[in-house]
Every structure is written in C-alpha cells, then in structure tokens.
Design an enzyme around this catalytic site. Structure first.
Site, PDB file in Angstrom:
ATOM      1  N   ASN A 427       0.839  -1.194   0.000  1.00 32.38           N
ATOM      2  CA  ASN A 427       0.000   0.000   0.000  1.00 32.38           C
ATOM      3  C   ASN A 427       0.879   1.251   0.000  1.00 32.38           C
ATOM      4  OD1 ASN A 427      -2.636   1.605   0.676  1.00 32.38           O
ATOM      5  ND2 ASN A 427      -1.145   2.271   2.192  1.00 32.38           N
ATOM      6  N   GLU A 428       0.877   1.977  -1.108  1.00 30.70           N
ATOM      7  CA  GLU A 428       1.471   3.314  -1.256  1.00 30.70           C
ATOM      8  C   GLU A 428       2.984   3.368  -1.100  1.00 30.70           C
ATOM      9  OE1 GLU A 428      -0.691   6.176   1.116  1.00 30.70           O
ATOM     10  OE2 GLU A 428      -2.504   5.963  -0.098  1.00 30.70           O
TER      11      GLU A 428
END
Length: 842
Positions: A427-428
């Site tokens: 995630n990110e």
C-alpha cells in the site's frame, strides 16, 4: 491413532518481565492490553485520553506462562506445540529450555516437543515477548545507511514484521500489542494431513470443470497410508476416490465435474461452495482428516489498451464486474477482540450495502479465516494486499527470508478462497518512492541491482512476492502495489489503480467534481465525518467536552490538519453549527455527498469502455471509536454515506446531475444557465425495459417549475450506461428560483431507483418549513415509516440504534413521491430523525 488436539487456552498467567507479580489471563488468544484491563491495571484505552495512559505498555516486555499435563501419547507418536500467531518478538521456553524464537507476527509455528515431554509430570510453558517498539529502534539504528522514510508512525516500524497500524495511523491509536494473539494447542499424531489444496480449472464454455486436490502429509510412523478424497456440494457427495500415498508424502486426485454450479459475487449469482475432504487411513484406520470449502469460478483482471489508456477491471465467469466497495482496516486495535460473529456482521453490512469488493489494506494483518469464510459465503470479492504500508522497507537477508516465509505461509492458508481475486504487493510504497525521490528505473529488469538502490523493497514487490504467488496460487492475479500502473507515476489516471486524495488531502478540490479526478480503478478516496452520537458518548466521558472542537474530540481524530479540512468542506457547503449533534450530522452530510458524487460519476464511466473499473472508498470500518473516513463506525453503525453508496450501487440506478458551478471562483454569482445530464447505470446481464421521469421542483415551494420529462420504453443497456439526456439546459433568467432535479426510474410497475440533484451549495438554501410527514406503522416483526413531504427534503436521517436496521436512510424526499422505509428490531422504541433544517422525534 487419530490425531488428538489439546487446546492451551486457559490456565495462563502473565507479568511485566521486570516485575515479580503474576496476574491471571482470562483466556488466550489475547494481547497484554486486554489482560491488563481484565486485571484492572489499565483503563480502556479507547475512552477519553486513556490512550496516553496506556503508552507505558508500549515500552515494556511481557511474559506469559502456563502449566499442563502431558497428553496421552501412544508409542511412536509425535507431540507438536502449535502457535497460530505470536505478537511479535517471542522466545518460547518449555521447562526452561528455549524451543522457539519468533520475530514475525504473521507466521504460525509448529515445534516438535516429543522428547521435551518424555516425563509424565506437569510441564511449564513460557513465552517472553520482547518490546517490539524498542527492538524496532535498535534494528533501525543498526542500518543508518537505509533511508527510513514513509507516511504515518515511527519509521522504525519498517524493520519489524508486525501490524504497522500498531505504531499509530491517521485514523488509529498508538497501541503496541504483545501476546499470544492467535490460538495455541498441542497435537498428538502418528500421521497428519499438513495441507489440503483444492485447485479448479473451469472450461471456457463453463460446462465442465476439473477439481484437483493435493494433500501434503506429515507421517511419523511408516504406512502403508491411503488417502480417501471426497468431493461434495450442498451436503451431498458427488465423487470419491482412494489413492495410495506415495513416498514423497503427497497424494493427489482429479475429479471431473459436469455442469458445475459456479461461485459468483453477490448480486450476480449464487455463492455455491463445494467441499473437498481428505481422510488419511493406515491399515483401514482413520488417522486424520481435513476439508476445505472452495468455489468453482474463473476470475480475471482485464488490462488491455483502449482509448483511455489501459483498462483495469475484473471479470468473473465471463461477466465484467464493476467493483464498487470499500477498503478494510483491522476491525480492532486489540485483534483477539474480533470474533467470527463480528467479522460476519461487517461482511453482511457490505452485502446489504450492495458493495461487491473489500480491499484488505497492507498496513494491517492477513485476516482471520472467518473473515474470508464470510466473504466466500456471502459473495464479496477480496483484494488482498501484502502487509507493507506507506514506507521504504529494508531488505536484509534475514528480512527477505522472513518475508518469504510469511508470504508462503499466508498464501497457502488463503489460496482456496474463491473470494480472493487479486494479491497486491503493498500500500502506497511506490508513492513513498516518488515523494522521497528514491531510485526507480522501471526499465531496469535486473532484480539483484534493485537491492543496491535506495529503494530496495522493489525486490520484494516485483520478484519475491510474484514468485511465491506463482508457485503457490498460480491462478490468482498479482499486482505489484496499490497504487501502481506499469511503472508510471502512481497518479497516472490512464493505467493501473490510483489513490485519489485531492479531495480532503492534496489540493482539496470540491467534492462536486470528484468523478473528474478518477482513474482506471479508484482503490482509495474518502471524506471524514464524525461517528454517531452514541459512539461519541462512549469515548467522551465529560458532558462539558461535548462540543465540536473539544480537546478530547480532536484527540480522537488522528488525521493531520483535520480541523482545517473539516472546516473547509463544511463552510464551503453548509451553514455551520456550534452544537455537537448538529455538527456531527453536518459532517456526515458532507461525507455522504462526497461519496455519492464520486461513486455516481465513476459508475457511469463503467459504460464508457470500462473507463473506470471500480471504486473502493477509504474506509469501511474503524479499529476504535473515533472520527475518521469510515462509513460505518466502530460499533457497526452505518453513517449516511453508507446509504448514499448503497443507492448508487443499486443493480439499476438512475443518475441526474447539473454541471458544477464553482461559486467560490465566481464570487457567489449564480450561473446564467445550467447544463444537466440524465442517465441509467445497470449491472444486469441482460437488457431490460424501463421508464424514466425527470421533474424540476422548486426548493422553496415544492411546485413543478416546468413540465416533467418522461421517457418510455427505454432499452437499458446491459452491464453498462444508458445516456438519456446529455445536453439539457435550464435558463436561470426564465427560471430564477432554486430547484431540484428529481429523477425516478421504473422497471415494470416498480420504482427501482431515484436520484435528486440539488443546487449547490446547500448553505444558500432555506431548508426550514419542509412540511415533512412521517407515519409510523408497527407490525409484529417490522415497522414501516411512510414518508411524504410538501417541499424537497435533503438527507433525512433516522438515528441508528443498537439492533435496529433500516432498509434505507439519509434520504432525499420530494413532493409527490412517497417512500417507505422498513425497520427491523425497533420494537416500541421511538425514532429520532433530522434533515437539513430540522430535527425531531416520532
């Protein structure tokens, strides 16, 4: 002999490693905060400022101890001590001897303790949990050359394979748990089935399927062994076969299934689950058995060039699926508090809200089996992140090996679930790479060279993880990160998935233009709101703190700059309030409107060559009672945004929208004219006939200001968008008063969808004196609310109550369009409600 299981769930004691006093543990699984609360040594960290009072726990080491009798053990049998999860730096001793070191929360362990338990006397099991916070900082200091950068929490977290949200996030508290967080037991056996893997191959014509079951065995005593495989569906056996076990300790069988009953996401078909059972026999005696439920289905991620760039959407059993849904964080900061029943209630809420996909976010955990089982049984697709979130992770050899073990363990545990349709690397983390200008040359295809850069975790996301998925779950698609798209910048709207945070974060755009900001698949976006007053009452103890900007309320909102952002969106759109109940309601109105504008527009784009393949809002749930982007609060109470999304995701939905007039840029001057559009979105597999009506109603009088537009016999495009009006115009010189555009859609004689477009901003409208009429009719098991109004009503909200379910809520009501809400569980309780301009009680 048959395998014997002895749970070790009771009889435990714990203490601070540096203290002398042992305290009782109610039961394990548990974490230390739960056990301290049970012993009245810690106040509930979810209440008031108690999180600060609990910080001392974060910096301590803890010891858990129990005693047990050796289980009855036949000659030649093995005794294994099995831990399904230890949080996190754990040293396990049996009768004072170290038998296990663990430093990864996400891995289960199995230790052969046969020789350690030779004596029939009582044995002592002790688990010492070293302080993860201090160990993380030590590890960070040992590698000063690594760039310890990221978003949220102490960057030392990147050195530890522990749930990253425990370090605090912009929606959660800083609570560093430690403990036996998943089940522990003894197993006695001479042979066991270590793994059972059902694999399906569905023919292109969907009329036949092959089910291959592979059983991996752990045998202590020589055979001969035979594995009996049974395939069933709906409680009935449909095929069976016995296979001799080979020397390599595996056994495999393939069944052919004619006319298989397919597994579908909810709303598209049934959630049929087959069951494969493997029974291990030795000389005709049953020694172990295992079973797995699985679905027969085909799931694809379609990425192909088109006029918008490159598509990104899911196809299940040949059916393109618009994936409207939510992102999921752990449902509690104290993970053992989440029961199987609570997991199921969350997924039931998704289904009731017509959400078809849940994204398990990469800063939490690989969820409990019961979470995925609920998704399988209820038909919710799962986007599964690997547990890397918002950081530049190091890649020491020991770290890479730990990550590999973690990935193998969890992919093997989860791979039979038909709900899981994609594994995603992180995630990110690619956004961290961009923001910190770390090295990333997509054209460099030499993995070993990636380890020498200042972004070494690329090796994890583009080599290690895809290799594990390809080996252990080859039919499941792998995507390197979220957001990510073919190595392009993560905000590229033409490829891959994107996190669109220029509403709320970033440039703080008007929510009315949300749909213009999206990409091929919008896997994160959101708007904050307060939870319900009953939830606020739980964590705000003092009545004098119940005002919108109180210290304790701000403490329970962990988002940076939330004061400015909430104030911006409120003051731009609504008349402000100083009393807390109204303020709470207004934040919820803004959140509901934001989600509606995003979802409605992106779903419409589904019909334009799959321009938008899905939208997963941030976030479905909370991990504690708080103020956040969640659309359902910690106590499973839906906010208005939940219902706004539910209506947009109706199987057949009507949409009406006038063009956005930016009143702030225009210095509050009204537009001379407004263009408007009317369309229908459908997820149905076939074309259906419909009738649509569009009315133009005065906000002030409720009267029609022009004749309605009615279109009969509309052929509603299957699984796409039907544009009805694309060039409508209202001249505001001839129609100067504010008005709503109210659309209704009939299929047959039934109204199946409504939509109301309001003049913006709401703060310019007088919404008092609506002449709302609500009739309450109580039945034996249900209550009906019959709703009418003489003037248009905005966001009519009935107060959520424990055990009470509303079929609809947060509704817009227009004259001449009676709506009925079905209420379950209300009994004789009153109904409190409010809308923009008024609040009252029935």
């Amino acid at each position: 002999m048959s395998l014997i299981t002895q749970p070790l769930s009771t009889g435990w004691f714990f203490k601070d490693r540096d203290a002398d006093t042992w305290l009782p543990v109610p039961s394990v699984p548990s974490v230390v905060q739960q056990d301290l609360i049970a012993n009245q040594k810690l106040e509930d960290p979810f209440v008031g400022f108690n999180e600060l009072k609990a910080r001392w726990v974060n910096e301590k080491s803890w010891v858990y101890r129990t005693t047990f009798q050796k289980p009855a053990t036949p000659a030649g049998a093995t005794i294994a001590l099995v831990f399904d999860g230890l949080d996190t730096f754990a040293t396990v001793k049996l009768d004072g001897q170290i038998i296990l070191h663990s430093d990864n929360m996400f891995i289960g362990h199995r230790v052969d303790v046969t020789t350690s338990l030779e004596a029939d006397s009582e044995h002592t099991l002790e688990v010492e949990f070293d302080c993860a916070l201090l160990r993380a900082r030590e590890l960070r200091n040992q590698d000063p050359g690594h760039k310890w950068v990221g978003f949220n929490g102490d960057m030392a977290r990147l050195a530890v394979r522990k749930a990253q949200y425990h370090w605090g996030w912009d929606w959660g508290p800083f609570l560093m748990t430690a403990g036996i967080w998943r089940a522990v037991r003894l197993e006695v056996y001479t042979a066991r089935i270590a793994d059972l893997w059902p694999q399906t191959q569905l023919a292109a014509h969907y009329q036949t399927a092959e089910v291959t079951a592979v059983a991996t065995l752990d045998t202590v005593v020589d055979g001969p062994y035979t594995a009996r495989f049974s395939l069933g569906v709906g409680g009935h056996e449909i095929a069976a076969q016995e296979i001799p076990v080979q020397e390599e300790k595996t056994s495999q069988v393939t069944f052919r299934v004619n006319h298989p009953v397919l597994w579908w996401p909810h709303g598209y078909g049934e959630q049929t689950l087959y069951e494969i059972t493997a029974t291990l026999l030795c000389n005709d005696e049953v020694v172990d058995h295992a079973y797995k439920k699985f679905g027969i289905r085909n799931a694809e991620l379609i990425q192909r060039p088109d006029k918008h760039g490159k598509s990104f959407f899911f196809r299940v059993n040949g059916m393109d699926i618009f994936c409207g849904g939510s992102c999921w964080i752990p449902a509690d900061s104290l993970l053992p508090a989440i029961s199987a029943e609570r997991y199921r209630k969350w997924i039931e809420l998704m289904v009731a809200g017509r959400q078809v996909m849940i994204r398990v976010w990469g800063g939490g955990i690989y969820e409990d089996d019961s979470f995925y089982e609920a998704c399988d049984e209820l038909g919710v697709l799962v986007w599964q992140d690997f547990m890397f979130g918002c950081g530049n992770y190091p890649t020491w050899p020991a770290m890479l090996e730990s990550v590999r073990q973690e990935t193998v363990y969890n992919v093997r545990r989860l791979r039979h679930h038909p709900s899981i349709v994609i594994y995603v690397g992180n995630n990110e983390d690619y956004q961290v790479q961009e923001s910190e200008r770390l090295t990333y040359n997509y054209e460099d295809k030499t993995p070993d060279s990636w380890l020498q850069t200042d972004f070494p975790a690329r090796y994890i996301y583009e080599k290690l993880l895809p290799e594990v998925v390809a080996e252990h779950s080859p039919s499941t698609f792998y995507h390197p990160g979220s957001p990510w798209g073919d190595g392009k910048i993560s905000s590229d709207p033409t490829v891959g998935d994107m996190h669109q945070w220029n509403v709320w974060h970033g440039t703080q755009e008007k929510y009315q233009i949300f749909d213009t900001l999206g990409g091929r698949f919008n896997s994160e976006f959101g708007m904050e709101s307060f939870p319900h007053m009953s939830t606020i009452d739980y964590f705000v103890e003092n009545p004098e703190d119940k005002y919108p900007q109180s210290h304790v309320l701000d403490f329970h909102n962990k988002a940076d700059g939330h004061e400015r952002r909430l104030a911006t969106y409120l003051v731009e759109n609504l008349r402000t309030a100083t009393d807390l109940e109204t303020y709470v309601y207004l934040t919820q109105v803004v959140q509901a409107e934001t989600m509606m504008f995003g979802y409605r527009g992106w779903r419409r784009q589904w019909g334009d060559e799959r321009h938008c393949g899905g939208a997963l809002l941030w976030q479905l749930n909370d991990c504690w009672p708080t103020i956040s982007w969640a659309i359902v609060d910690y106590f499973l109470k839906p906010k208005p945004a939940y219902y706004a999304v539910k209506r947009v995701l109706n199987p057949i939905a009507v949409g009406v929208r006038r063009e956005h007039h930016d009143w702030s840029v225009a210095h509050a001057q009204p537009p001379r004219a407004s263009r408007y559009e009317l369309w229908i979105s459908s997820s149905r597999a076939h074309t259906v006939q419909g009738r649509v009506e569009l009315r133009f109603l005065s906000v002030n009088t409720g009267q029609d200001i022009r004749r309605p537009i009615v279109r009969d016999d509309i052929a509603i495009t299957a699984n796409g968008t039907t544009n009805i009006i694309t060039d409508g115009v209202i001249d505001h010189f001839s129609v100067p008063e504010p008005h709503v555009l109210a659309a209704r859609l009939w299929v047959g004689n039934q109204i199946v969808a409504r939509d109301v477009d309001w003049p913006q901003p709401f703060k310019y409208l007088n919404l008092t004196g609506r002449k709302l009429d609500i009739q309450l009719r109580r039945g034996l098991s249900e209550t009906f609310l019959i709703i009418n109004a003489r003037n248009p009503v905005k966001c009519l909200v009935f107060e959520e109550q424990d055990g009470v379910q509303f079929s609809d809520n947060a509704m817009d009501i227009v004259p001449g369009d009676e709506q009925i809400v079905t209420v379950k569980g209300l009994g004789e309780q009153p109904v409190k409600y409010r809308h923009l301009g008024k609040n009252s009680v029935l």
